[in-house]
Design a protein around this motif. Structure first.
Motif, mmCIF file in Angstrom:
data_model
loop_
_atom_site.group_PDB
_atom_site.id
_atom_site.type_symbol
_atom_site.label_atom_id
_atom_site.label_comp_id
_atom_site.label_asym_id
_atom_site.label_seq_id
_atom_site.Cartn_x
_atom_site.Cartn_y
_atom_site.Cartn_z
ATOM 1 N N THR A 72 58.488 46.778 -23.959
ATOM 2 C CA THR A 72 58.960 45.621 -24.843
ATOM 3 C C THR A 72 60.378 45.098 -24.133
ATOM 4 O OG1 THR A 72 58.102 46.574 -26.850
ATOM 5 C CG2 THR A 72 60.248 45.262 -26.881
ATOM 6 N N ARG A 76 63.990 41.551 -21.549
ATOM 7 C CA ARG A 76 65.093 41.409 -21.948
ATOM 8 C C ARG A 76 66.181 42.517 -21.397
ATOM 9 N NH1 ARG A 76 63.969 42.197 -28.243
ATOM 10 N NH2 ARG A 76 62.041 43.317 -27.251
ATOM 11 N N LYS A 297 50.933 52.355 -36.237
ATOM 12 C CA LYS A 297 49.940 51.435 -36.637
ATOM 13 C C LYS A 297 50.026 50.204 -35.311
ATOM 14 C CE LYS A 297 48.145 48.571 -40.416
ATOM 15 N NZ LYS A 297 48.433 47.362 -40.450
ATOM 16 N N GLU A 298 51.341 49.936 -35.322
ATOM 17 C CA GLU A 298 51.410 48.730 -33.932
ATOM 18 C C GLU A 298 51.074 49.325 -32.788
ATOM 19 O OE1 GLU A 298 55.402 47.065 -33.853
ATOM 20 O OE2 GLU A 298 55.192 46.917 -31.735
ATOM 21 N N GLN A 301 47.270 49.223 -32.485
ATOM 22 C CA GLN A 301 46.677 47.760 -32.892
ATOM 23 C C GLN A 301 46.976 47.072 -31.341
ATOM 24 O OE1 GLN A 301 49.087 46.679 -36.382
ATOM 25 N NE2 GLN A 301 47.195 45.811 -37.298
ATOM 26 N N VAL A 302 48.041 47.131 -30.992
ATOM 27 C CA VAL A 302 48.063 46.709 -29.572
ATOM 28 C C VAL A 302 47.060 47.138 -28.526
ATOM 29 C CG1 VAL A 302 49.897 46.296 -27.650
ATOM 30 C CG2 VAL A 302 50.577 46.035 -30.069
ATOM 31 N N ARG A 304 44.341 48.136 -29.150
ATOM 32 C CA ARG A 304 42.971 47.776 -29.512
ATOM 33 C C ARG A 304 42.883 46.151 -29.023
ATOM 34 N NH1 ARG A 304 39.454 48.432 -35.024
ATOM 35 N NH2 ARG A 304 37.877 46.604 -34.641
ATOM 36 N N TRP A 305 43.866 45.211 -29.267
ATOM 37 C CA TRP A 305 43.937 43.934 -29.050
ATOM 38 C C TRP A 305 43.575 43.898 -27.658
ATOM 39 C CZ3 TRP A 305 46.782 40.940 -25.868
ATOM 40 C CH2 TRP A 305 46.926 39.409 -25.983
ATOM 41 N N GLU A 308 40.067 44.655 -26.700
ATOM 42 C CA GLU A 308 39.089 43.810 -27.152
ATOM 43 C C GLU A 308 39.123 42.396 -26.338
ATOM 44 O OE1 GLU A 308 39.872 43.740 -31.256
ATOM 45 O OE2 GLU A 308 38.154 45.005 -31.843
ATOM 46 N N MET B 1 51.581 43.032 -42.146
ATOM 47 C CA MET B 1 52.033 43.909 -41.060
ATOM 48 C C MET B 1 53.600 43.813 -40.964
ATOM 49 S SD MET B 1 51.348 44.081 -37.108
ATOM 50 C CE MET B 1 52.630 45.076 -36.159
ATOM 51 N N SER B 4 57.333 43.704 -35.823
ATOM 52 C CA SER B 4 57.457 44.419 -34.516
ATOM 53 C C SER B 4 58.893 43.779 -34.167
ATOM 54 C CB SER B 4 56.570 44.103 -33.509
ATOM 55 O OG SER B 4 56.884 44.753 -32.336
ATOM 56 N N ASP B 6 59.302 43.326 -31.364
ATOM 57 C CA ASP B 6 58.786 42.662 -30.022
ATOM 58 C C ASP B 6 58.287 41.313 -30.210
ATOM 59 O OD1 ASP B 6 57.833 41.791 -27.513
ATOM 60 O OD2 ASP B 6 56.971 43.289 -26.805
ATOM 61 N N PRO B 7 59.058 40.358 -30.008
ATOM 62 C CA PRO B 7 58.622 38.941 -30.361
ATOM 63 C C PRO B 7 57.236 38.594 -29.869
ATOM 64 C CG PRO B 7 60.424 38.654 -28.919
ATOM 65 C CD PRO B 7 60.414 39.960 -29.254
ATOM 66 N N ARG B 8 56.867 38.944 -28.521
ATOM 67 C CA ARG B 8 55.645 38.875 -28.135
ATOM 68 C C ARG B 8 54.352 39.230 -29.028
ATOM 69 N NH1 ARG B 8 56.042 41.575 -22.776
ATOM 70 N NH2 ARG B 8 56.717 43.159 -24.192
ATOM 71 N N ILE B 9 54.764 40.622 -29.633
ATOM 72 C CA ILE B 9 53.622 41.214 -30.281
ATOM 73 C C ILE B 9 53.549 40.392 -31.721
ATOM 74 C CG2 ILE B 9 53.216 43.404 -31.631
ATOM 75 C CD1 ILE B 9 54.178 44.881 -29.070
ATOM 76 N N LEU B 12 50.934 37.825 -31.534
ATOM 77 C CA LEU B 12 49.575 37.931 -31.643
ATOM 78 C C LEU B 12 48.740 38.067 -32.879
ATOM 79 C CD1 LEU B 12 49.875 41.176 -28.903
ATOM 80 C CD2 LEU B 12 49.512 38.709 -28.325
ATOM 81 N N LEU B 14 46.860 40.535 -34.099
ATOM 82 C CA LEU B 14 46.375 41.950 -34.257
ATOM 83 C C LEU B 14 45.450 42.041 -35.050
ATOM 84 C CD1 LEU B 14 49.814 44.030 -33.514
ATOM 85 C CD2 LEU B 14 48.336 43.065 -31.789
ATOM 86 N N PRO B 15 44.411 42.966 -34.444
ATOM 87 C CA PRO B 15 43.239 43.414 -35.247
ATOM 88 C C PRO B 15 43.760 44.545 -36.449
ATOM 89 C CG PRO B 15 42.867 44.488 -33.196
ATOM 90 C CD PRO B 15 44.283 43.284 -33.255
ATOM 91 N N GLU B 16 43.231 44.643 -37.656
ATOM 92 C CA GLU B 16 43.435 45.480 -38.355
ATOM 93 C C GLU B 16 43.326 46.995 -37.964
ATOM 94 O OE1 GLU B 16 44.649 46.795 -41.604
ATOM 95 O OE2 GLU B 16 45.780 44.703 -41.258
#
Ligand SMILES: [Fe+2]
Ligand SMILES: [Fe+2]
Lengths: 329, 138
Positions: A72, A76, A297-298, A301-302, A304-305, A308, B1, B4, B6-9, B12, B14-16
């Motif tokens: 992350t 920065r 969770k995040e 999800q990241v 998996r994203w 996929e 959700m 985050s 992280d602004p990049r995230i 996105l 994101l899938p559940e």
């Protein structure tokens, strides 16, 4: 990073040995006792295989998820050199995951299955990565002290009995020395900087102290089960022993910088030679590792994203005559 | 959700990730390759690890990232794991007699005693004896 795993101690020790050929078991144990390594195609007890898969797989997941909180901060990171260094570190961590997935794979679980189990929450990773790196100083504390904890773990495990895991760990440990120095350098820079920088690094240390104390896992209940895993050189030291080594080496270095550790009780008992400290909140540890942390969770999800999104490329490259082979070593 | 840090995230979709679906299919990580690493020209190539790749060219790229990223490297080989034929550890006893084969070792051949004995019996001068004496008198 990040070799801490949480071996379940609930099974009865006897079940570890159930149904095993006593002669083969004796030969296997004699080989380990003689300091020899076990290689992928050797006979091994089912429980040995199972525990090692679980342990190495979790370690691999920790590397790959561990890359996220620090990743992350790449865009920065203050200054070009720090950006380059942080990118190199994060790439190393992902590289560690590759080495470890391969080591686990030699035991018979495919990489696809390991990644699926990660994404679906069926296998764990190091709990510390369920917390966010809120400021730049958090990444400095992670690189220095979480990696330090991981190095203690990994050096210990590299003396274990499974050849492919030991070899992967030796390479990993040599790369970790850069992470540690890089992290220390960043902490020192902030701690000796402006009052604002000092405050930032102190606050990060306060936030991370509990996860750091959680890092090596809860105190082991010493059972026959643990004893067998230690005899098999799967588990090489108790969690408390590793925590002790960490405190021995790093608390003085933190105090050297005039930083405070947020635990009034923390001190070394000169008589016993052991550290005294407030037990971290193990209920929180359990809650977070079971999914209820600030970032669980995040993180998944990241992952998996990413998986996929890349699927069409990977699937397009599978050839009709592709055949899976368990790697050799 | 939850947002985050992280602004990049946050950008996105994101899938559940609650369905427990099998995301990766079999072979999606392709075949495995064994990697051999040569540190510098003239050294041996040494087995150093494993990569997954769709073909040998991509395996080389993966191997460069995984094993040539940090260490000095002159050359890399990749070989499909399935193309490697290995001996079995269970058969390791076929190598057990190797240390017994002392007749293969240079150090197992010494015949000076025999030569000296023969020379003494037949009045042949020992060359080295002369040299030793010369050295002492110098
Ligand atoms: Fe690592
Ligand atoms: Fe690291």
């Amino acid at each position: 990073m990040y070799g801490n795993t949480y071996i379940e101690l609930s099974d009865k020790a006897k079940s570890l040995l159930e149904g095993e050929d006593p002669q083969k078991l004796a030969e296997f144990e004699a080989r380990i006792a003689a300091g020899e390594k076990i290689e992928p195609k050797d006979w091994m007890p089912k429980a040995y295989r199972k525990q090692l898969i679980r342990m190495i797989e979790q370690h691999a997941h920790s590397e790959i998820v561990g890359a996220l909180p620090e990743g992350t901060w790449i865009t920065r990171a203050p200054g070009f050199r720090r950006k380059l260094a942080l990118m190199a570190k994060v790439q190393d961590e992902v590289g560690h995951a590759q080495l470890l997935y391969s080591a686990a794979e030699t035991l018979g679980k495919t990489r696809e299955n390991m990644l699926n189990d990660l994404i679906n929450g069926k296998s764990k990773y190091s709990n510390v990565f369920n917390y966010p790196a809120l400021t730049w100083a958090d990444t400095a504390i992670i690189s220095w002290l979480i990696d330090a904890g991981a190095i203690i773990n990994q050096v210990t495990n590299s003396k274990g009995s499974y050849g492919p895991y030991c070899r992967a760990l030796e390479r990993i440990c040599s790369e970790e020395s850069f992470h540690l120095k890089y992290g220390h350098d960043n902490v020192v820079f902030l701690a000796t900087g402006t009052p604002q920088q000092r405050e930032m690094v102190q606050e990060a240390l306060n936030r991370w102290w509990q996860p750091i104390m959680h890092f090596h896992g809860p105190p082991d209940k010493i059972s026959d089960h643990t004893e067998i895993l230690m005899r098999w050189k799967v588990k090489m030291a108790t969690n408390d022993d590793m925590r002790e080594r960490f405190l021995d080496e790093y608390v003085p270095k933190i105090w050297d910088l005039g930083l405070t550790i947020p635990d009034q009780k923390l001190k070394k008992n000169e008589k016993t030679g052991k550290w005294e400290y407030t037990e971290p909140d193990w209920e929180e540890f359990k809650r977070v590792i079971n999914g209820d942390g600030p970032c669980n969770k995040e993180r998944l999800q990241v992952r998996r994203w990413a998986v996929e999104r890349g699927a069409w490329v990977r699937r397009a490259l599978i050839k009709a005559d592709s055949k899976y082979t368990v790697p050799l070593a | 959700m939850k947002k985050s840090i992280d602004p990049r995230i946050n950008r996105l979709d994101l899938p559940e990730n609650k369905d427990g679906k099998e995301i990766l299919h079999a072979l999606e990580e392709w075949e495995t390759y064994e990697v051999f690493h040569q540190k510098k020209r003239g050294d041996q190539h040494i087995h150093t690890g494993i990569v997954h790749a769709a073909n040998p060219e991509l395996a080389l790229i993966m191997a460069k990232e995984a094993f040539g990223r940090r260490r000095q490297t002159a050359n890399l080989w990749v070989v499909r794991s399935k193309d490697v034929t290995a001996s079995l550890y269970e058969d390791a006893d076929i190598f057990l007699t190797t240390p017994e084969k002392t007749y293969r070792e240079a150090s197992d051949y010494y015949c000076m005693d025999r030569i000296r004995k023969y020379q003494q019996e037949h009045g042949i001068k020992d060359r080295k004896e002369d040299r030793r004496k010369k050295k002492e008198s110098d």
